[in-house]
Design a protein around this motif. Structure first.
Motif, PDB file in Angstrom:
ATOM      1  N   ALA A   7       0.813  -1.202   0.000  1.00 31.70           N
ATOM      2  CA  ALA A   7       0.000   0.000   0.000  1.00 31.70           C
ATOM      3  C   ALA A   7       0.858   1.268   0.000  1.00 31.70           C
ATOM      4  CB  ALA A   7      -0.909  -0.010   1.227  1.00 31.70           C
ATOM      5  N   ARG A   8       0.212   2.366  -0.341  1.00 33.17           N
ATOM      6  CA  ARG A   8       0.885   3.673  -0.317  1.00 33.17           C
ATOM      7  C   ARG A   8       0.723   4.302   1.063  1.00 33.17           C
ATOM      8  NH1 ARG A   8       2.321   6.501  -4.901  1.00 33.17           N
ATOM      9  NH2 ARG A   8       1.776   8.459  -3.864  1.00 33.17           N
ATOM     10  N   HIS A   9       1.833   4.730   1.631  1.00 33.12           N
ATOM     11  CA  HIS A   9       1.822   5.382   2.936  1.00 33.12           C
ATOM     12  C   HIS A   9       1.164   6.750   2.809  1.00 33.12           C
ATOM     13  CE1 HIS A   9       3.587   7.789   6.230  1.00 33.12           C
ATOM     14  NE2 HIS A   9       3.391   6.666   6.913  1.00 33.12           N
ATOM     15  N   VAL A  10       0.266   7.063   3.747  1.00 32.43           N
ATOM     16  CA  VAL A  10      -0.424   8.347   3.739  1.00 32.43           C
ATOM     17  C   VAL A  10      -0.010   9.202   4.935  1.00 32.43           C
ATOM     18  CG1 VAL A  10      -2.692   9.472   3.869  1.00 32.43           C
ATOM     19  CG2 VAL A  10      -2.413   7.380   2.521  1.00 32.43           C
ATOM     20  N   LEU A  11       0.068   8.581   6.125  1.00 31.56           N
ATOM     21  CA  LEU A  11       0.247   9.365   7.339  1.00 31.56           C
ATOM     22  C   LEU A  11       0.856   8.522   8.445  1.00 31.56           C
ATOM     23  CD1 LEU A  11      -0.595  11.992   8.994  1.00 31.56           C
ATOM     24  CD2 LEU A  11      -2.733  10.805   9.443  1.00 31.56           C
ATOM     25  N   THR A  12       1.762   9.118   9.218  1.00 27.98           N
ATOM     26  CA  THR A  12       2.246   8.527  10.461  1.00 27.98           C
ATOM     27  C   THR A  12       1.614   9.332  11.578  1.00 27.98           C
ATOM     28  OG1 THR A  12       4.321   7.859   9.447  1.00 27.98           O
ATOM     29  CG2 THR A  12       4.281   7.991  11.856  1.00 27.98           C
ATOM     30  N   PHE A  13       0.939   8.655  12.514  1.00 23.19           N
ATOM     31  CA  PHE A  13       0.149   9.360  13.521  1.00 23.19           C
ATOM     32  C   PHE A  13       0.963  10.027  14.620  1.00 23.19           C
ATOM     33  CE2 PHE A  13      -3.075   6.644  11.637  1.00 23.19           C
ATOM     34  CZ  PHE A  13      -4.071   7.573  11.415  1.00 23.19           C
ATOM     35  N   CYS A  14       2.186   9.633  14.816  1.00 25.57           N
ATOM     36  CA  CYS A  14       3.016  10.282  15.838  1.00 25.57           C
ATOM     37  C   CYS A  14       4.255  10.826  15.148  1.00 25.57           C
ATOM     38  CB  CYS A  14       3.379   9.296  16.935  1.00 25.57           C
ATOM     39  SG  CYS A  14       4.599   9.893  18.110  1.00 25.57           S
ATOM     40  N   GLY A  15       5.173   9.946  14.863  1.00 23.75           N
ATOM     41  CA  GLY A  15       6.373  10.346  14.151  1.00 23.75           C
ATOM     42  C   GLY A  15       7.377  11.128  14.958  1.00 23.75           C
ATOM     43  N   LYS A  16       7.128  11.312  16.249  1.00 24.86           N
ATOM     44  CA  LYS A  16       8.029  12.089  17.095  1.00 24.86           C
ATOM     45  C   LYS A  16       8.970  11.196  17.899  1.00 24.86           C
ATOM     46  CE  LYS A  16       4.607  15.712  17.484  1.00 24.86           C
ATOM     47  NZ  LYS A  16       3.705  16.430  18.352  1.00 24.86           N
ATOM     48  N   CYS A  17       8.917   9.916  17.624  1.00 24.03           N
ATOM     49  CA  CYS A  17       9.759   8.980  18.362  1.00 24.03           C
ATOM     50  C   CYS A  17      10.230   7.900  17.389  1.00 24.03           C
ATOM     51  CB  CYS A  17       8.980   8.353  19.513  1.00 24.03           C
ATOM     52  SG  CYS A  17       7.539   7.402  18.973  1.00 24.03           S
ATOM     53  N   SER A  18      10.984   6.978  17.892  1.00 21.48           N
ATOM     54  CA  SER A  18      11.442   5.877  17.035  1.00 21.48           C
ATOM     55  C   SER A  18      10.848   4.555  17.506  1.00 21.48           C
ATOM     56  CB  SER A  18      12.969   5.806  17.048  1.00 21.48           C
ATOM     57  OG  SER A  18      13.423   5.583  18.379  1.00 21.48           O
ATOM     58  N   GLY A  20       7.988   3.129  16.402  1.00 21.22           N
ATOM     59  CA  GLY A  20       7.116   2.449  15.450  1.00 21.22           C
ATOM     60  C   GLY A  20       5.686   2.910  15.574  1.00 21.22           C
ATOM     61  N   CYS A  21       5.427   4.141  15.314  1.00 19.02           N
ATOM     62  CA  CYS A  21       4.111   4.761  15.498  1.00 19.02           C
ATOM     63  C   CYS A  21       3.061   4.175  14.544  1.00 19.02           C
ATOM     64  CB  CYS A  21       4.225   6.254  15.256  1.00 19.02           C
ATOM     65  SG  CYS A  21       5.409   7.043  16.344  1.00 19.02           S
ATOM     66  N   PRO A  22       1.773   4.293  14.913  1.00 16.20           N
ATOM     67  CA  PRO A  22       0.696   3.866  14.008  1.00 16.20           C
ATOM     68  C   PRO A  22       0.771   4.622  12.686  1.00 16.20           C
ATOM     69  CG  PRO A  22      -0.153   4.268  16.205  1.00 16.20           C
ATOM     70  CD  PRO A  22       1.254   4.777  16.196  1.00 16.20           C
ATOM     71  N   GLU A  23       0.404   3.923  11.607  1.00 17.47           N
ATOM     72  CA  GLU A  23       0.463   4.515  10.272  1.00 17.47           C
ATOM     73  C   GLU A  23      -0.797   4.199   9.485  1.00 17.47           C
ATOM     74  OE1 GLU A  23       4.714   4.610   8.552  1.00 17.47           O
ATOM     75  OE2 GLU A  23       4.539   2.685   9.611  1.00 17.47           O
ATOM     76  N   LEU A  24      -1.111   5.073   8.546  1.00 16.97           N
ATOM     77  CA  LEU A  24      -2.264   4.921   7.658  1.00 16.97           C
ATOM     78  C   LEU A  24      -1.768   4.721   6.238  1.00 16.97           C
ATOM     79  CD1 LEU A  24      -5.373   5.224   7.156  1.00 16.97           C
ATOM     80  CD2 LEU A  24      -4.911   7.658   6.803  1.00 16.97           C
ATOM     81  N   PHE A  25      -2.320   3.704   5.562  1.00 18.46           N
ATOM     82  CA  PHE A  25      -1.969   3.380   4.188  1.00 18.46           C
ATOM     83  C   PHE A  25      -3.246   3.256   3.365  1.00 18.46           C
ATOM     84  CE2 PHE A  25       1.287   1.612   6.900  1.00 18.46           C
ATOM     85  CZ  PHE A  25       2.476   1.829   6.219  1.00 18.46           C
ATOM     86  N   VAL A  26      -3.119   3.410   2.048  1.00 22.95           N
ATOM     87  CA  VAL A  26      -4.195   3.092   1.112  1.00 22.95           C
ATOM     88  C   VAL A  26      -3.669   2.015   0.178  1.00 22.95           C
ATOM     89  CG1 VAL A  26      -5.689   3.922  -0.732  1.00 22.95           C
ATOM     90  CG2 VAL A  26      -5.214   5.393   1.233  1.00 22.95           C
ATOM     91  N   ASP A  27      -4.389   0.892   0.126  1.00 20.17           N
ATOM     92  CA  ASP A  27      -4.026  -0.214  -0.750  1.00 20.17           C
ATOM     93  C   ASP A  27      -4.955  -0.174  -1.953  1.00 20.17           C
ATOM     94  OD1 ASP A  27      -3.447  -2.559  -2.053  1.00 20.17           O
ATOM     95  OD2 ASP A  27      -3.549  -3.821  -0.261  1.00 20.17           O
ATOM     96  N   PHE A  42       2.886  -2.494  17.085  1.00 21.16           N
ATOM     97  CA  PHE A  42       3.152  -3.882  17.449  1.00 21.16           C
ATOM     98  C   PHE A  42       3.118  -4.796  16.233  1.00 21.16           C
ATOM     99  CE2 PHE A  42       1.139  -1.901  21.168  1.00 21.16           C
ATOM    100  CZ  PHE A  42       2.192  -1.996  22.057  1.00 21.16           C
ATOM    101  N   GLY A  43       2.979  -4.211  15.041  1.00 19.74           N
ATOM    102  CA  GLY A  43       2.959  -4.991  13.818  1.00 19.74           C
ATOM    103  C   GLY A  43       1.587  -5.512  13.416  1.00 19.74           C
ATOM    104  N   GLN A  44       0.563  -5.133  14.155  1.00 18.48           N
ATOM    105  CA  GLN A  44      -0.793  -5.551  13.810  1.00 18.48           C
ATOM    106  C   GLN A  44      -1.388  -4.557  12.820  1.00 18.48           C
ATOM    107  OE1 GLN A  44      -2.072  -8.503  15.147  1.00 18.48           O
ATOM    108  NE2 GLN A  44       0.066  -8.600  15.794  1.00 18.48           N
ATOM    109  N   ARG A  45      -2.462  -4.958  12.149  1.00 19.16           N
ATOM    110  CA  ARG A  45      -3.113  -4.032  11.229  1.00 19.16           C
ATOM    111  C   ARG A  45      -4.607  -4.292  11.189  1.00 19.16           C
ATOM    112  NH1 ARG A  45      -0.998  -7.673   7.009  1.00 19.16           N
ATOM    113  NH2 ARG A  45      -2.812  -8.495   5.932  1.00 19.16           N
TER     114      ARG A  45
END
Length: 78
Positions: A7-18, A20-27, A42-45
Motif C-alpha cells: 500500500a501507499r503510505h499516507v500518514l504517520t500518527f506520531c512520528g516524534k519517536c522511534s 514504530g508509530c501507528p500509520e495509515l496506508f491506502v491499498d 506492534f505490527g498488527q493491522r
C-alpha cells in the motif's frame, strides 16, 4: 508481502519517536472493503473501507471519540 508493504503510505500518527508509530496506508489493489490499512506499533493491522474510515474521522472531528474514551478512562476499571 503484507498489505502495508503493498500500500501507499499516507500518514504517520506520531512520528516524534522511534518506537514504530501507528500509520495509515491506502491499498489501491485491495477490494473496496479493505482498501484502508492502519498499522500499529506492534505490527498488527486493521483493514477497512473508505466509508468506515470516514465514520471514524467524523466522530473524531465531532469530539465523540474523545468524550467516550475520557469517560471510560475516568471509570478507572482494571
Amino acid at each position: 508481502m503484507s498489505a502495508a508493504e503493498q500500500a501507499r503510505h499516507v500518514l504517520t500518527f506520531c512520528g516524534k519517536c522511534s518506537c514504530g508509530c501507528p500509520e495509515l496506508f491506502v491499498d489501491h489493489d485491495a477490494v473496496p472493503e479493505r482498501r484502508i490499512v492502519i498499522t500499529d506499533d506492534f505490527g498488527q493491522r486493521i483493514q477497512m473501507s473508505v466509508e468506515q474510515l470516514q465514520v471514524i474521522v467524523d466522530e473524531a472531528r465531532s469530539g465523540q471519540i474523545t468524550t467516550l474514551v475520557d469517560a471510560e478512562l475516568a471509570l478507572g476499571v482494571h
